[in-house]
Scaffold this motif. Structure first.
Motif, short mmCIF file in Angstrom:
data_model
loop_
_atom_site.label_atom_id
_atom_site.label_comp_id
_atom_site.label_asym_id
_atom_site.label_seq_id
_atom_site.Cartn_x
_atom_site.Cartn_y
_atom_site.Cartn_z
N ALA A 116 -1.62 -8.65 6.57
CA ALA A 116 -2.50 -8.86 5.41
C ALA A 116 -3.92 -8.38 5.68
O ALA A 116 -4.49 -8.65 6.74
N HIS A 117 -4.49 -7.70 4.68
CA HIS A 117 -5.90 -7.36 4.72
C HIS A 117 -6.74 -8.50 4.15
O HIS A 117 -7.87 -8.72 4.58
N ILE A 118 -6.18 -9.21 3.17
CA ILE A 118 -6.85 -10.36 2.56
C ILE A 118 -5.86 -11.52 2.54
O ILE A 118 -4.71 -11.36 2.10
N ARG A 119 -6.31 -12.68 3.03
CA ARG A 119 -5.47 -13.87 3.02
C ARG A 119 -6.15 -14.95 2.19
O ARG A 119 -7.30 -15.31 2.45
N PHE A 120 -5.42 -15.45 1.20
CA PHE A 120 -5.91 -16.55 0.38
C PHE A 120 -5.25 -17.85 0.82
O PHE A 120 -4.02 -17.92 0.87
N LEU B 3 -12.36 -12.81 -3.12
CA LEU B 3 -11.94 -12.51 -4.49
C LEU B 3 -12.56 -11.21 -4.99
O LEU B 3 -11.89 -10.39 -5.65
N ASP B 4 -13.83 -11.03 -4.71
CA ASP B 4 -14.48 -9.78 -5.13
C ASP B 4 -13.82 -8.58 -4.48
O ASP B 4 -13.58 -7.55 -5.14
N ALA B 5 -13.51 -8.70 -3.19
CA ALA B 5 -12.86 -7.58 -2.49
C ALA B 5 -11.49 -7.29 -3.06
O ALA B 5 -11.10 -6.12 -3.24
N ALA B 6 -10.72 -8.35 -3.34
CA ALA B 6 -9.39 -8.15 -3.93
C ALA B 6 -9.51 -7.43 -5.27
O ALA B 6 -8.76 -6.47 -5.55
#
Length: 859
Positions: free
Chosen positions: A425-429, A74-77
């Motif tokens: 994806a770079h970030i996967r939730f 979350l912080d990275a996003a």
């Protein structure tokens, strides 16, 4: 044992279901108290319990392909989004949402993007299925109002299904039509579709018109209505609509639509003389470069004939997804604001006051196709994709994949670890899925139903609204996203619908805003109302409804000498969208298990194709491979292939690799129904079926399709390299014992370890017909006798166990051979087949095929 009333997550019919959790797993039944389905379920809905396993799930956040904590992700996003906004502005950010989201999730995403990031670049896969209908309704009524309900079906005298194979795409609604016709034999059904589909089984009249010519048919009907002294003067632009229609005589329509004149005039006579008529339309109308005009051509004839705002009457858009309507309510499309408000000064100011924001988007954002084109050009530098798979579902999928691969920031909220889209994806939730979610959805008839959670969140999966709120806080907007429960999101959404409304906007559910959490938990299906008096005057500033002048045009794609065929795309009965859920359920793979292409007998002869051959389809955009089905109901010069397969389930199975990104200029909906293609036979040296507990790496030059089974991995393969040598070498590295058999072109192989079957391979020059059920069972219980092992190596059942043939009834796994045998012994009706074999007695989706087999036997 626990029973939970909830709502099916598939099509827009919005069926109520009862989920039962026991120690043995989850079972699902239709909810008899739900007004949308009264207990009926299709085969996909009935199999929902089989989709609740955790195999393949994304269970923890990932960043750059590494598992990380929620705080880190979350912080990275937040940091990466903030950096892009600071450097390039809010227009460099986009969200792409889904009709699979719950209303509460949708509301949160729209609020963050439009209200606080400050750009309207949030669009949704609903753009691909019903945005032309939205445009049509807004142009005619001044509001996005579907003016019909399911109960109108039983009150009508004439049902017109256009661009809709409802028997496969909305099966429960189709069964309601079947029942209505049985209860009222005077009810007529007209099906308008280039293909002979399963829906035609109940048609009193089928119009197999030329692809894309629907507008000509309905503009001609408007002309006939006006010729009968019906006045259009009560509507804005009524005279202009009539002038545009005057040249569309039955003769002109017959030529344009490639239909016999008497078929056209019969349809016109039935519509004009029917006291009450409904037109049910979906993707065949909407997915067109002139889809908005086609929708308005349909709406025009209902306005001009007075067949609207009355029971049993009206133009009824059937939505494709479970919550496409909820997405429309919250403003999930880039071209609208929340609560059915528009990008007009008064609405912008009103919404800004309600959200208490000074950052509200002032102009419409990028629609789906243009959004991904903007990513490809580098103008949009961050995209957050929620619950959808645009690398498969958007046209020109190769360009979409190229754009995502180059995008600086791709965030994906997903339920499974591997999709065609998530690989970029770079970030996967990790998101919750059906059975774990808690919120609301709205179906095609404006009915809001609860999706209730009955399973605990697995791993670290979270609700989408929660993920969005957490990112919003990291972007500095925490005060506006302080919800602690989805009930609070719903209450805000409901309150907004009534904010400064006073009847000026059609959508108003503010009476639900004051529900307590307990009342919301117990909420029964709720249909927001459209009063006939309000519908008759509409919500346009002029206070009158509008007929839109329509000048019919042909599809943009037209055959050429190089690409001589028109390809139509669509859905099949037992699969859903890009197969993320349904592709892993064994019984949903029994009916159609791989990409197929339907072709008429004359074209099959012309292109030297036989039943069951592999064919190579190509367009200027890309290629795909599919198995040939020769269908007499297919028009000459046209093909049909399903849209579901993707790189997770097939090599070269994506139909949208062929489709050009041509869109309707008003709705932004792509023309997915017509693509000029060519077809050639694919002639591999062998084709085979591979079953294994562990899969070897497949050589890159093979054609493959992955198929679900209950006990083993299953791939259908085709190629030219020596498959037996490759498989033998791999089995030897595992230390497995092998049995092999060959005769002529047949090559079969079994591998064993500690008495267990580890791998089975059956191949020939054509795909061998083998006893799949016997093979699947052998991976559960190894054959006990030498004869049984010999039969297994041959790929056949024992003589006492004849093959059931191609599966027709997925609910009870009843094959075509078993049905033919029952017919031969005296079963002369679907009821008799049901009594003998049970086929057709559950969801009813197979009834059209049962009727076709009965008809074939009678002839």
């Amino acid at each position: 044992m626990m029973n939970t009333r909830t709502t099916c997550p598939y099509c827009g019919v919005g069926c109520g279901v009862v989920a039962t959790v026991t120690d043995d797993g989850v079972s699902v039944a239709g909810d008899r108290a739900h007004p949308a389905n009264a207990g009926r379920l299709c085969v996909k809905g009935a199999a929902l319990g089989e989709t609740t396993g955790l195999a393949g799930r994304l269970l923890a956040p990932q960043m750059d392909d590494q598992t990380v904590s929620w705080q880190t992700a979350l912080d990275a996003a937040g940091e990466r989004l903030n950096a892009i906004i600071r450097e390039f502005g809010p227009q460099a950010v986009a969200f792409y949402a889904s009709g699979q989201l719950l209303t509460e999730d949708y509301y949160a995403a729209n609020k963050l993007m439009k209200g606080f990031i400050g750009a309207a670049n949030i669009d949704t896969n609903s753009r691909l299925c019903m945005s032309s209908a939205v445009t049509g309704y807004k142009r005619a009524f001044g509001a996005d109002v579907v003016p019909c309900s399911y109960e109108d079906i039983e009150k009508s005298d004439l049902l017109v299904l256009v661009g809709s194979n409802a028997a496969w795409t909305h099966p429960v609604l189709y069964q309601r039509i079947v029942q209505a016709k049985q209860d009222n034999p005077a009810l007529k059904v007209v099906v308008i579709d280039p293909r002979v589909t399963a829906t035609c089984a109940i048609a009193d009249l089928h119009l197999p018109l030329a692809p894309g010519s629907d507008a000509g048919l309905f503009v001609g009907l408007l002309n006939m209505i006006a010729t009968g002294n019906h006045s259009l003067c009560d509507f804005d632009e009524g005279e202009a609509a009539l002038i545009a229609a005057r040249e569309w005589t039955p003769e002109a329509v017959a030529t344009f639509c490639a239909l016999p004149r008497d078929v056209v005039t019969t349809f016109y006579d039935w519509f004009i003389t029917a006291p009450r008529a409904m037109t049910l339309f979906t993707m065949g109308i909407n997915q067109s470069a002139s889809g908005s005009d086609k929708c308005n051509a349909i709406i025009n004839v209902h306005l001009a004939s007075g067949k609207f705002a009355r029971p049993g009457c009206g133009p009824f858009s059937l939505t494709g997804q479970p919550n496409a309507m909820g997405g429309r309510e919250v403003g999930g499309l880039a071209t609208q604001l929340a609560a059915h408000m528009n990008f007009e000064a008064a609405d912008i100011a009103r919404l800004a006051r309600f959200w208490q924001t000074e950052r509200l988007a002032q102009t419409p954002g990028l629609m789906a196709v243009e959004l991904f084109e903007a990513i490809g050009r580098g103008e949009v530098k961050a995209v957050w994709i929620m619950g959808t798979n645009p690398a498969v579902s958007l046209p020109d999928s190769h360009a979409v994949c190229t754009a995502l691969a180059a995008c600086p920031l791709v965030i994906v909220s997903e339920v499974v670890a591997e999709t065609d889209t998530s690989r970029y994806a770079h970030i996967r939730f990790p998101a919750l899925v059906w059975g774990e979610k808690n919120g609301t959805v709205t179906n095609s008839e404006r009915r809001i139903s609860r999706q209730r959670a009955f399973l605990p969140p697995p791993g670290e999966a979270k609700a989408d609204w929660w993920i969005i709120a957490q990112v919003a806080r990291r972007l500095g907007f925490g005060d506006a996203f302080g919800w602690q429960h989805p009930h609070e999101v719903f209450s805000e959404h409901a309150a907004l619908s009534g904010f400064e409304n006073n009847g000026t906007r059609a959508f108003d559910i503010s009476e639900l805003a004051g529900l307590t959490r307990e009342q919301w938990d117990r909420l029964e299906p709720y249909q927001w109302t459209v009063a006939p008096a309000a519908l008759q005057r509409g919500w346009r500033p002029a206070g009158r409804l509008r007929t839109v002048p329509v000048s019919p045009v042909r599809a943009v794609a037209q055959p050429t000498s190089r690409y001589p065929l028109l390809l139509n795309t669509g859905r099949i009965r037992d699969q859903w969208h890009t197969m993320t859920r349904t592709g892993t359920v064994a019984r949903l793979m029994q009916h159609i298990a791989e990409p197929v292409v339907d072709i008429c007998p004359a074209d099959a002869d012309r292109f030297a194709l036989g039943e069951g051959d592999l064919a190579h389809l190509s367009s200027p955009r890309g290629v795909m491979v599919a198995r040939v089905r020769i269908q007499p109901g297919q028009r000459q010069g046209e093909l049909f292939t399903p849209m579901h397969w993707n790189h997770c389930f097939a090599r070269q199975g994506k139909v949208n690799a062929l489709v050009a990104p041509v869109c309707d200029p008003y709705s932004g909906q792509p023309e997915s129904k017509q693509t000029a293609v060519r077809i050639t036979a694919l002639q591999p040296g062998w084709q085979g079926e591979l079953y294994a507990r562990e899969m070897p790496d497949l050589p890159a030059d093979l054609y493959w399709v992955r198929k679900a089974t209950e006990s083993a991995l299953h791939f259908t393969l085709a190629g030219n390299s020596d498959a037996v040598a490759w498989l033998t070498a791999w089995c030897q590295t595992q230390g497995w014992q092998m049995q092999s058999a060959s005769a002529g072109t047949v090559r079969n192989l079994l591998a064993w370890h500690n008495g267990q079957l580890m791998l089975g391979w059956w191949s020939d020059t054509r795909l061998p017909a083998i006893a799949h059920d016997i093979i699947v069972q052998a991976f559960i219980t190894a054959p006990a006798t030498a004869q049984a092992r010999h039969n297994l190596l041959a790929g056949r059942a024992a003589a006492s166990s004849p093959s059931p043939g191609r599966t027709v009834c997925s609910c009870y796994s009843i094959g075509e051979n078993a049905i033919r045998a029952a017919i031969a012994t005296g079963c002369d009706s679907t009821a008799a087949l049901g009594n003998t074999l049970r086929c057709g007695t559950n969801c009813g989706s197979c009834l059209p095929e049962l009727k076709a087999l009965l008809s074939e036997a009678a002839n």
